[in-house]
Design a protein around this motif. Structure first.
Motif, PDB file in Angstrom:
ATOM      1  N   GLU A  10      18.174  13.452   8.591  1.00 20.86           N
ATOM      2  CA  GLU A  10      16.781  13.147   8.288  1.00 20.86           C
ATOM      3  C   GLU A  10      16.439  11.712   8.638  1.00 20.86           C
ATOM      4  OE1 GLU A  10      15.651  13.997   4.319  1.00 20.86           O
ATOM      5  OE2 GLU A  10      16.314  16.072   4.392  1.00 20.86           O
ATOM      6  N   LYS A  11      15.189  11.506   8.943  1.00 18.60           N
ATOM      7  CA  LYS A  11      14.731  10.140   9.194  1.00 18.60           C
ATOM      8  C   LYS A  11      14.815   9.326   7.919  1.00 18.60           C
ATOM      9  CE  LYS A  11      11.279  11.455  12.672  1.00 18.60           C
ATOM     10  NZ  LYS A  11       9.836  11.497  12.955  1.00 18.60           N
ATOM     11  N   LYS A  12      14.975   8.031   8.055  1.00 18.15           N
ATOM     12  CA  LYS A  12      14.866   7.155   6.897  1.00 18.15           C
ATOM     13  C   LYS A  12      13.438   7.205   6.400  1.00 18.15           C
ATOM     14  CE  LYS A  12      18.492   3.914   8.198  1.00 18.15           C
ATOM     15  NZ  LYS A  12      18.825   2.506   8.513  1.00 18.15           N
ATOM     16  N   LEU A  13      13.251   6.881   5.116  1.00 14.57           N
ATOM     17  CA  LEU A  13      11.899   6.905   4.562  1.00 14.57           C
ATOM     18  C   LEU A  13      10.968   6.039   5.389  1.00 14.57           C
ATOM     19  CD1 LEU A  13      12.488   6.773   0.720  1.00 14.57           C
ATOM     20  CD2 LEU A  13      12.063   8.749   2.175  1.00 14.57           C
ATOM     21  N   SER A  14       9.782   6.552   5.596  1.00 14.45           N
ATOM     22  CA  SER A  14       8.841   5.904   6.500  1.00 14.45           C
ATOM     23  C   SER A  14       8.522   4.477   6.107  1.00 14.45           C
ATOM     24  CB  SER A  14       7.538   6.717   6.510  1.00 14.45           C
ATOM     25  OG  SER A  14       6.525   6.017   7.154  1.00 14.45           O
ATOM     26  N   THR A  15       8.306   3.661   7.109  1.00 13.89           N
ATOM     27  CA  THR A  15       7.891   2.287   6.851  1.00 13.89           C
ATOM     28  C   THR A  15       6.370   2.173   6.841  1.00 13.89           C
ATOM     29  OG1 THR A  15       8.035   1.819   9.230  1.00 13.89           O
ATOM     30  CG2 THR A  15       9.974   1.313   7.875  1.00 13.89           C
ATOM     31  N   SER A  16       5.684   3.298   7.066  1.00 11.07           N
ATOM     32  CA  SER A  16       4.229   3.272   7.039  1.00 11.07           C
ATOM     33  C   SER A  16       3.749   2.843   5.660  1.00 11.07           C
ATOM     34  CB  SER A  16       3.669   4.651   7.375  1.00 11.07           C
ATOM     35  OG  SER A  16       2.284   4.703   7.121  1.00 11.07           O
ATOM     36  N   LYS A  17       2.635   2.121   5.646  1.00 10.14           N
ATOM     37  CA  LYS A  17       2.127   1.607   4.386  1.00 10.14           C
ATOM     38  C   LYS A  17       0.859   2.326   3.945  1.00 10.14           C
ATOM     39  CE  LYS A  17       5.411  -1.404   4.375  1.00 10.14           C
ATOM     40  NZ  LYS A  17       6.591  -1.182   3.539  1.00 10.14           N
ATOM     41  N   SER A  18       0.603   3.524   4.462  1.00  8.03           N
ATOM     42  CA  SER A  18      -0.568   4.250   3.997  1.00  8.03           C
ATOM     43  C   SER A  18      -0.357   4.694   2.561  1.00  8.03           C
ATOM     44  CB  SER A  18      -0.832   5.470   4.889  1.00  8.03           C
ATOM     45  OG  SER A  18       0.076   6.501   4.595  1.00  8.03           O
ATOM     46  N   ALA A  19      -1.454   4.934   1.851  1.00  3.39           N
ATOM     47  CA  ALA A  19      -1.368   5.320   0.438  1.00  3.39           C
ATOM     48  C   ALA A  19      -0.565   6.600   0.277  1.00  3.39           C
ATOM     49  CB  ALA A  19      -2.774   5.495  -0.131  1.00  3.39           C
ATOM     50  N   ASN A  43       7.736  -1.160  -6.759  1.00  2.88           N
ATOM     51  CA  ASN A  43       8.516  -1.700  -5.642  1.00  2.88           C
ATOM     52  C   ASN A  43       7.866  -1.383  -4.311  1.00  2.88           C
ATOM     53  OD1 ASN A  43      10.466  -2.805  -7.307  1.00  2.88           O
ATOM     54  ND2 ASN A  43      11.844  -1.056  -7.172  1.00  2.88           N
ATOM     55  N   SER A  44       7.305  -0.191  -4.190  1.00  2.00           N
ATOM     56  CA  SER A  44       6.609   0.189  -2.950  1.00  2.00           C
ATOM     57  C   SER A  44       5.381  -0.684  -2.717  1.00  2.00           C
ATOM     58  CB  SER A  44       6.194   1.662  -3.005  1.00  2.00           C
ATOM     59  OG  SER A  44       7.314   2.505  -3.077  1.00  2.00           O
ATOM     60  N   PHE A  45       4.653  -0.969  -3.789  1.00  2.00           N
ATOM     61  CA  PHE A  45       3.452  -1.797  -3.658  1.00  2.00           C
ATOM     62  C   PHE A  45       3.801  -3.224  -3.250  1.00  2.00           C
ATOM     63  CE2 PHE A  45       0.888   0.949  -6.879  1.00  2.00           C
ATOM     64  CZ  PHE A  45       0.590   1.839  -5.857  1.00  2.00           C
ATOM     65  N   LYS A  46       4.932  -3.739  -3.741  1.00  2.00           N
ATOM     66  CA  LYS A  46       5.327  -5.110  -3.403  1.00  2.00           C
ATOM     67  C   LYS A  46       5.548  -5.289  -1.909  1.00  2.00           C
ATOM     68  CE  LYS A  46       7.581  -6.163  -7.829  1.00  2.00           C
ATOM     69  NZ  LYS A  46       8.893  -6.387  -8.494  1.00  2.00           N
ATOM     70  N   ASN A  47       5.988  -4.223  -1.256  1.00  2.00           N
ATOM     71  CA  ASN A  47       6.302  -4.290   0.172  1.00  2.00           C
ATOM     72  C   ASN A  47       5.192  -3.728   1.045  1.00  2.00           C
ATOM     73  OD1 ASN A  47       8.937  -5.318  -0.395  1.00  2.00           O
ATOM     74  ND2 ASN A  47       9.608  -3.247  -0.901  1.00  2.00           N
ATOM     75  N   SER A  48       3.996  -3.652   0.496  1.00  2.00           N
ATOM     76  CA  SER A  48       2.873  -3.105   1.260  1.00  2.00           C
ATOM     77  C   SER A  48       1.676  -4.049   1.199  1.00  2.00           C
ATOM     78  CB  SER A  48       2.463  -1.738   0.701  1.00  2.00           C
ATOM     79  OG  SER A  48       1.730  -1.892  -0.504  1.00  2.00           O
ATOM     80  N   ASN A  49       0.703  -3.741   2.020  1.00  2.00           N
ATOM     81  CA  ASN A  49      -0.558  -4.496   1.998  1.00  2.00           C
ATOM     82  C   ASN A  49      -1.714  -3.585   1.612  1.00  2.00           C
ATOM     83  OD1 ASN A  49       0.498  -7.049   2.889  1.00  2.00           O
ATOM     84  ND2 ASN A  49       0.740  -6.150   4.927  1.00  2.00           N
ATOM     85  N   LEU A  50      -1.438  -2.635   0.744  1.00  2.00           N
ATOM     86  CA  LEU A  50      -2.478  -1.686   0.343  1.00  2.00           C
ATOM     87  C   LEU A  50      -3.602  -2.387  -0.404  1.00  2.00           C
ATOM     88  CD1 LEU A  50      -0.654   1.506  -0.990  1.00  2.00           C
ATOM     89  CD2 LEU A  50      -1.615   1.128   1.266  1.00  2.00           C
ATOM     90  N   SER A  51      -4.817  -1.940  -0.144  1.00  2.00           N
ATOM     91  CA  SER A  51      -5.964  -2.424  -0.898  1.00  2.00           C
ATOM     92  C   SER A  51      -5.867  -1.898  -2.332  1.00  2.00           C
ATOM     93  CB  SER A  51      -7.264  -1.920  -0.263  1.00  2.00           C
ATOM     94  OG  SER A  51      -7.348  -0.505  -0.356  1.00  2.00           O
ATOM     95  N   VAL A  52      -6.677  -2.460  -3.217  1.00  2.00           N
ATOM     96  CA  VAL A  52      -6.692  -1.993  -4.607  1.00  2.00           C
ATOM     97  C   VAL A  52      -7.063  -0.513  -4.657  1.00  2.00           C
ATOM     98  CG1 VAL A  52      -7.832  -2.227  -6.841  1.00  2.00           C
ATOM     99  CG2 VAL A  52      -7.214  -4.270  -5.542  1.00  2.00           C
ATOM    100  N   ALA A  53      -8.033  -0.109  -3.828  1.00  2.00           N
ATOM    101  CA  ALA A  53      -8.461   1.298  -3.805  1.00  2.00           C
ATOM    102  C   ALA A  53      -7.320   2.212  -3.379  1.00  2.00           C
ATOM    103  CB  ALA A  53      -9.656   1.463  -2.867  1.00  2.00           C
ATOM    104  N   ASP A  54      -6.559   1.799  -2.356  1.00  2.00           N
ATOM    105  CA  ASP A  54      -5.436   2.611  -1.897  1.00  2.00           C
ATOM    106  C   ASP A  54      -4.302   2.624  -2.905  1.00  2.00           C
ATOM    107  OD1 ASP A  54      -6.531   3.570   0.417  1.00  2.00           O
ATOM    108  OD2 ASP A  54      -5.702   2.020   1.720  1.00  2.00           O
ATOM    109  N   GLN A  55      -4.088   1.504  -3.604  1.00  2.00           N
ATOM    110  CA  GLN A  55      -3.078   1.491  -4.670  1.00  2.00           C
ATOM    111  C   GLN A  55      -3.475   2.456  -5.781  1.00  2.00           C
ATOM    112  OE1 GLN A  55      -1.687  -2.245  -6.217  1.00  2.00           O
ATOM    113  NE2 GLN A  55      -1.780  -3.261  -4.222  1.00  2.00           N
TER     114      GLN A  55
END
Length: 455
Positions: A10-19, A43-55
């Motif tokens: 399997e692929k490693k968990l995606s590095t995409s930062k979508s919600a 931990n996922s949020f710390k490594n992302s640039n998600l907006s407040v709405a996406d969080q």
């Protein structure tokens, strides 16, 4: 359902930062690996640039999927006709079903499109998983929601409210069918955003600041120093960072209120199970002179107590010590403390709304096992309490085994203790015991008992 839990291809968990990618990565960790949802998501949020709405969207998907896991798994009955050999598929199906059923503002076509993208992103090379996911979701949309027949009340309530059948049976046995239905309905409603305003600041001014900053605060129906907020995000505010308030459920904050603090005397208080320190800090705020010894079995967790104490400006009154509370009677001197708090390790059945995975990880046996630990702690801390001292016992559980039965057995073992009635800012207990149920006011479930050692 027979699933392969891990595949090296399997692929490693995606590095995409979508919600939704973060939601799926988090759910894989929680549902497949047994991780804690709040830790994994943070931990996922710390490594992302998600907006407040996406969080907010990711948080809702993760917690909603976990909360309704049993219900969602039931919706897959008759739809899976092949072995699911990739471990991302089941979490993806469940989170997609959650969005289709509960997020009315998200069109079904958008959920299907996102599910296809995530299946290709998380699946193995040349995987056909996205076809499996797409086919199952389309079959569900055509068929719709299913539930067991209502003549089997326990199974029906278990699936409908997504609570294991043993727990439904337990509530019905102890509370009756009507109260059980009320509690099960309440725990699936969103948890309140609650804060406790420090007693060291001007509460009226802080409340006004909360209004000015758009939190739409309301004073608690349970306590004079608690406020409910319209939305989250308070942990990033200056009010929080500067220690003018702390995040704490209104029922939890009642525990420390049960003590009768004497501002004219030096108080030595023991918080036997202190981490993460919310109640330790609250005790310290009530001391005109004195200190609090904060115990926890884990040294690492005591750092949270120290951090909270520093932020809330009471670090000079709190000392931390790594210790199993069951050994407190051997470590501390007889009669050393004027007051002792035992906020005991428990099943957390009062937190089913706030920590949805609890409903799937606890069993009836846990209630009996935890009772032994709770009694052992009470037995031990009874030694260093001075005569006429106060001992407050609390849990965030609503089970009889961890609460009323613990009190009964403790009193049978220790005739020098009696229950003492207590008054809180907006409630009182004439028996010395108070149980806050989760369907009373939309708060957490909590139990408080107050003992006094005879002089």
């Amino acid at each position: 359902m027979d699933r392969v839990t891990s595949l090296p291809q399997e692929k490693k968990l995606s590095t995409s930062k979508s919600a939704r990618a973060i939601s799926l990565a988090t759910l894989i960790k929680v549902l497949e690996d047994g991780s804690y949802s709040n830790i994994s998501l943070n931990n996922s949020f710390k490594n992302s640039n998600l907006s407040v709405a996406d969080q907010n969207l990711a948080t809702r998907i993760v917690y909603g999927t976990i909360q309704y896991r049993l219900f969602l798994e039931y919706q897959l009955k008759g739809l899976i006709r092949t072995k699911l050999t990739e471990r991302y598929i089941n979490p993806l199906l469940l989170m997609s079903l959650y969005q289709i059923i509960f997020l009315n503002k998200v069109p079904n076509r958008a959920v299907l499109d996102e599910a296809n993208k995530l299946a290709k992103q998380f699946g193995r090379h040349h995987s056909s998983g996205y076809r499996i996911v797409n086919g199952i979701l389309r079959s569900f949309i055509r068929r719709g929601v299913i539930l067991p027949k209502e003549n089997n009340k326990l199974e029906y309530l278990s699936v409908k409210e997504s609570v294991p059948e043993w727990l439904v049976k337990y509530f019905v046995k102890n509370l009756g069918i009507e109260r059980t239905q009320s509690i099960l309905t309440s725990i699936n409603k969103p948890a309140k955003n609650c804060v406790r305003i420090s007693s060291l600041v001007n509460a009226t001014e802080v409340f006004q600041r909360l209004k000015d900053e758009g939190y739409q605060p309301k004073w608690s129906n349970l306590s004079d120093h608690d406020v409910t907020l319209k939305h989250g995000g308070i942990g990033q505010s200056d009010l929080f960072k500067k220690g003018q308030l702390t995040i704490q459920d209104e029922a939890a904050s009642l525990v420390v209120e049960a003590f009768d603090f004497d501002k004219t005397q030096v108080e030595h208080v023991l918080d036997a199970c202190s981490a993460p320190g919310g109640k330790t800090v609250q005790i310290a705020e009530n001391l005109a002179d004195g200190d609090v010894i904060a115990l926890d079995i884990h040294e690492k967790k005591l750092r949270l107590v120290a951090e909270n104490a520093k932020r809330m400006h009471v670090a000079d009154k709190i000392k931390t010590q790594a210790c199993d509370a069951r050994k407190a009677g051997k470590i501390f001197n007889k009669g050393e403390f004027t007051k002792i708090l035992v906020d005991a390790p428990c099943s957390g059945l009062g937190l089913l709304r706030r920590k949805p995975e609890i409903r799937y990880t606890k069993s009836l046996q846990d209630l009996h096992s935890l009772q032994k630990i709770q009694l052992a702690i009470l037995d031990s801390v009874s030694v260093p309490l001075q005569k006429n001292g106060e001992l407050v016992y609390s849990t965030c559980s609503i089970s009889m085994e961890e609460n009323e039965e613990v009190v009964k057995k403790f009193l049978q073992r220790h005739s020098q203790f009696v229950l003492k009635p207590f008054k809180l800012s907006k409630l009182e207990s004439k028996t010395g015991m108070l149980k806050i149920m989760p369907d009373q006011n939309g708060n957490d479930g909590f139990f408080i008992a107050k003992f006094k050692m005879r002089g």
